[in-house]
Scaffold this motif. Structure first.
Motif, PDB file in Angstrom:
ATOM      1  N   LEU A 144      -4.982   7.680  -8.648  1.00 26.21           N
ATOM      2  CA  LEU A 144      -5.654   6.724  -7.885  1.00 26.21           C
ATOM      3  C   LEU A 144      -5.995   5.729  -8.354  1.00 26.21           C
ATOM      4  O   LEU A 144      -5.816   4.532  -8.006  1.00 26.21           O
ATOM      5  CB  LEU A 144      -6.643   7.484  -7.153  1.00 26.21           C
ATOM      6  CG  LEU A 144      -7.673   6.535  -6.121  1.00 26.21           C
ATOM      7  CD1 LEU A 144      -6.742   6.439  -4.951  1.00 26.21           C
ATOM      8  CD2 LEU A 144      -8.814   7.688  -5.733  1.00 26.21           C
TER       9      LEU A 144
ATOM     10  N   SER B 283       2.481   1.559  -3.265  1.00 22.20           N
ATOM     11  CA  SER B 283       1.064   2.060  -4.463  1.00 22.20           C
ATOM     12  C   SER B 283       0.950   3.630  -4.061  1.00 22.20           C
ATOM     13  O   SER B 283       0.245   4.272  -5.141  1.00 22.20           O
ATOM     14  CB  SER B 283       0.226   1.361  -4.271  1.00 22.20           C
ATOM     15  OG  SER B 283      -0.628   1.480  -3.168  1.00 22.20           O
ATOM     16  N   SER B 284       1.141   4.039  -2.737  1.00 19.83           N
ATOM     17  CA  SER B 284       0.971   5.473  -2.622  1.00 19.83           C
ATOM     18  C   SER B 284       1.819   6.495  -3.120  1.00 19.83           C
ATOM     19  O   SER B 284       1.406   7.620  -3.295  1.00 19.83           O
ATOM     20  CB  SER B 284       0.871   5.737  -1.175  1.00 19.83           C
ATOM     21  OG  SER B 284      -0.239   4.846  -0.450  1.00 19.83           O
ATOM     22  N   GLU B 285       2.786   6.037  -3.562  1.00 22.24           N
ATOM     23  CA  GLU B 285       3.946   6.995  -4.358  1.00 22.24           C
ATOM     24  C   GLU B 285       3.382   7.067  -5.719  1.00 22.24           C
ATOM     25  O   GLU B 285       3.392   8.445  -6.285  1.00 22.24           O
ATOM     26  CB  GLU B 285       5.187   6.274  -4.655  1.00 22.24           C
ATOM     27  CG  GLU B 285       5.862   5.873  -3.267  1.00 22.24           C
ATOM     28  CD  GLU B 285       6.941   5.019  -3.482  1.00 22.24           C
ATOM     29  OE1 GLU B 285       7.240   4.548  -4.500  1.00 22.24           O
ATOM     30  OE2 GLU B 285       7.539   4.417  -2.462  1.00 22.24           O
TER      31      GLU B 285
ATOM     32  N   LYS C  70       0.737   8.796  -8.158  1.00 22.58           N
ATOM     33  CA  LYS C  70      -0.217  10.047  -8.323  1.00 22.58           C
ATOM     34  C   LYS C  70      -1.650   9.741  -8.559  1.00 22.58           C
ATOM     35  O   LYS C  70      -2.627  10.097  -7.871  1.00 22.58           O
ATOM     36  CB  LYS C  70       0.309  11.422  -9.041  1.00 22.58           C
ATOM     37  CG  LYS C  70       1.771  11.535  -8.627  1.00 22.58           C
ATOM     38  CD  LYS C  70       1.589  12.791  -7.705  1.00 22.58           C
ATOM     39  CE  LYS C  70       3.213  13.025  -7.617  1.00 22.58           C
ATOM     40  NZ  LYS C  70       3.776  13.014  -6.503  1.00 22.58           N
TER      41      LYS C  70
ATOM     42  N   SER D 265     -11.815   7.285  -0.468  1.00 23.14           N
ATOM     43  CA  SER D 265     -10.860   8.741  -0.632  1.00 23.14           C
ATOM     44  C   SER D 265     -11.198   9.207  -1.842  1.00 23.14           C
ATOM     45  O   SER D 265     -11.246  10.538  -1.950  1.00 23.14           O
ATOM     46  CB  SER D 265      -9.430   8.136  -0.542  1.00 23.14           C
ATOM     47  OG  SER D 265      -8.749   9.273  -0.747  1.00 23.14           O
TER      48      SER D 265
ATOM     49  N   PHE E   5       0.725  -1.175  -0.031  1.00 26.31           N
ATOM     50  CA  PHE E   5      -0.018  -0.178  -0.048  1.00 26.31           C
ATOM     51  C   PHE E   5       0.747   1.247  -0.174  1.00 26.31           C
ATOM     52  O   PHE E   5       0.706   2.102  -0.740  1.00 26.31           O
ATOM     53  CB  PHE E   5      -0.867  -0.059   1.273  1.00 26.31           C
ATOM     54  CG  PHE E   5      -1.853   1.163   1.271  1.00 26.31           C
ATOM     55  CD1 PHE E   5      -2.907   1.266   0.547  1.00 26.31           C
ATOM     56  CD2 PHE E   5      -1.622   2.142   2.242  1.00 26.31           C
ATOM     57  CE1 PHE E   5      -3.950   2.409   0.329  1.00 26.31           C
ATOM     58  CE2 PHE E   5      -2.402   3.438   2.152  1.00 26.31           C
ATOM     59  CZ  PHE E   5      -3.610   3.413   1.459  1.00 26.31           C
ATOM     60  N   GLU E   6       1.868   1.204   0.760  1.00 23.83           N
ATOM     61  CA  GLU E   6       2.813   2.391   0.997  1.00 23.83           C
ATOM     62  C   GLU E   6       3.358   2.413  -0.448  1.00 23.83           C
ATOM     63  O   GLU E   6       3.674   3.726  -0.994  1.00 23.83           O
ATOM     64  CB  GLU E   6       3.865   2.317   2.091  1.00 23.83           C
ATOM     65  CG  GLU E   6       3.157   2.514   3.546  1.00 23.83           C
ATOM     66  CD  GLU E   6       4.218   1.770   4.285  1.00 23.83           C
ATOM     67  OE1 GLU E   6       5.356   1.453   4.205  1.00 23.83           O
ATOM     68  OE2 GLU E   6       3.668   1.943   5.510  1.00 23.83           O
TER      69      GLU E   6
ATOM     70  N   ARG F 152      -2.860   3.436  -8.241  1.00 20.78           N
ATOM     71  CA  ARG F 152      -2.694   2.944  -7.007  1.00 20.78           C
ATOM     72  C   ARG F 152      -3.880   1.528  -6.861  1.00 20.78           C
ATOM     73  O   ARG F 152      -3.379   0.812  -6.220  1.00 20.78           O
ATOM     74  CB  ARG F 152      -2.833   4.022  -6.161  1.00 20.78           C
ATOM     75  CG  ARG F 152      -1.855   5.087  -6.032  1.00 20.78           C
ATOM     76  CD  ARG F 152      -1.686   6.025  -4.772  1.00 20.78           C
ATOM     77  NE  ARG F 152      -3.055   6.474  -4.187  1.00 20.78           N
ATOM     78  CZ  ARG F 152      -3.441   7.784  -4.424  1.00 20.78           C
ATOM     79  NH1 ARG F 152      -2.480   8.714  -4.833  1.00 20.78           N
ATOM     80  NH2 ARG F 152      -4.389   8.151  -4.095  1.00 20.78           N
TER      81      ARG F 152
ATOM     82  N   MET G  53      -9.561   3.146  -0.161  1.00 17.92           N
ATOM     83  CA  MET G  53      -9.054   3.766  -1.333  1.00 17.92           C
ATOM     84  C   MET G  53     -10.051   4.452  -2.214  1.00 17.92           C
ATOM     85  O   MET G  53     -10.163   5.620  -2.464  1.00 17.92           O
ATOM     86  CB  MET G  53      -8.234   2.955  -2.090  1.00 17.92           C
ATOM     87  CG  MET G  53      -6.870   2.450  -1.270  1.00 17.92           C
ATOM     88  SD  MET G  53      -5.782   1.037  -2.206  1.00 17.92           S
ATOM     89  CE  MET G  53      -5.261   2.156  -3.396  1.00 17.92           C
TER      90      MET G  53
END
Length: 189
Positions: free
Chosen positions: A78, A72-74, A76, A135, A69-70, A81, A132
């Motif tokens: 969504l 994939s958070s890189e 931009k 959000s 998850f971290e 991700r 996700m």
């Protein structure tokens, strides 16, 4: 030695043994011996091997998925991700020795305790994916879709795509396009 340390030693020993020997071939006695504690101590923390397995598996999955998850958070975008996270979940068995051992043993023996782990794992994936998507809905970039149903269907869809679909050079692009069509908020004309 406090209780948390003993429980940590139990789960570490059990994870190591389950990974190396499988669930069927791992006994409570072996877990106790490997953990360096008495067999009775295990029963202070767990009722049976199934509870130990579920605790080990879910702790392991939560740690590895948090890393995914971290990473994939890189990204931009969504949707990218979400796709990366879905892809990670569907490929856990290929990249993770502990998960791969359980998958192989489940395919051969259909053990109920492993099936229970997989069900809990899927519920965890649905929760993460729901957060996700929620959000994205709140930010206005994704359509207002029913959650957790959509997250559940996406997890199942990705698993089926990776396990059952005959892929070609374009199929990953097509999958992402399908994901965009399903989730991306449509612009009003």
């Amino acid at each position: 030695m406090d209780g948390n340390d003993k429980k940590t030693r139990i789960t570490a020993a059990a994870t190591k043994l389950f990974s190396a020997n499988g669930v069927r071939n791992t006994t409570i006695g072996e877990i106790a011996k490997t953990a360096g504690i008495g067999k009775g101590t295990i029963y202070y923390y767990y009722n049976d091997k199934t509870e130990i397995l579920l605790d080990c598996y879910m702790k392991h999955i939560k740690v590895t998925r948090q890393r995914a998850f971290e990473r994939s958070s890189e990204e931009k975008d969504l949707l990218f991700r979400i796709e990366k996270f879905l892809r990670y979940i569907s490929e856990e068995a290929r990249h993770d020795p502990f998960v791969a051992t359980l998958v192989a043993e489940y395919r051969e023996y259909r053990l109920a305790e492993i099936d229970l782990c997989f069900k809990h794992s899927e519920e965890d994936a649905v929760q993460i994916l729901s957060a996700m998507v929620k959000s994205g809905i709140e930010q206005g970039s994704l359509s207002d879709v029913p959650l957790p149903l959509t997250a559940f269907l996406l997890v199942r869809m990705m698993l089926a795509y990776n396990l059952d679909y005959q892929k070609n050079e374009k199929s990953d692009e097509e999958f992402l396009s399908l994901l965009k069509n399903m989730l991306e908020k449509k612009q009003d004309c």
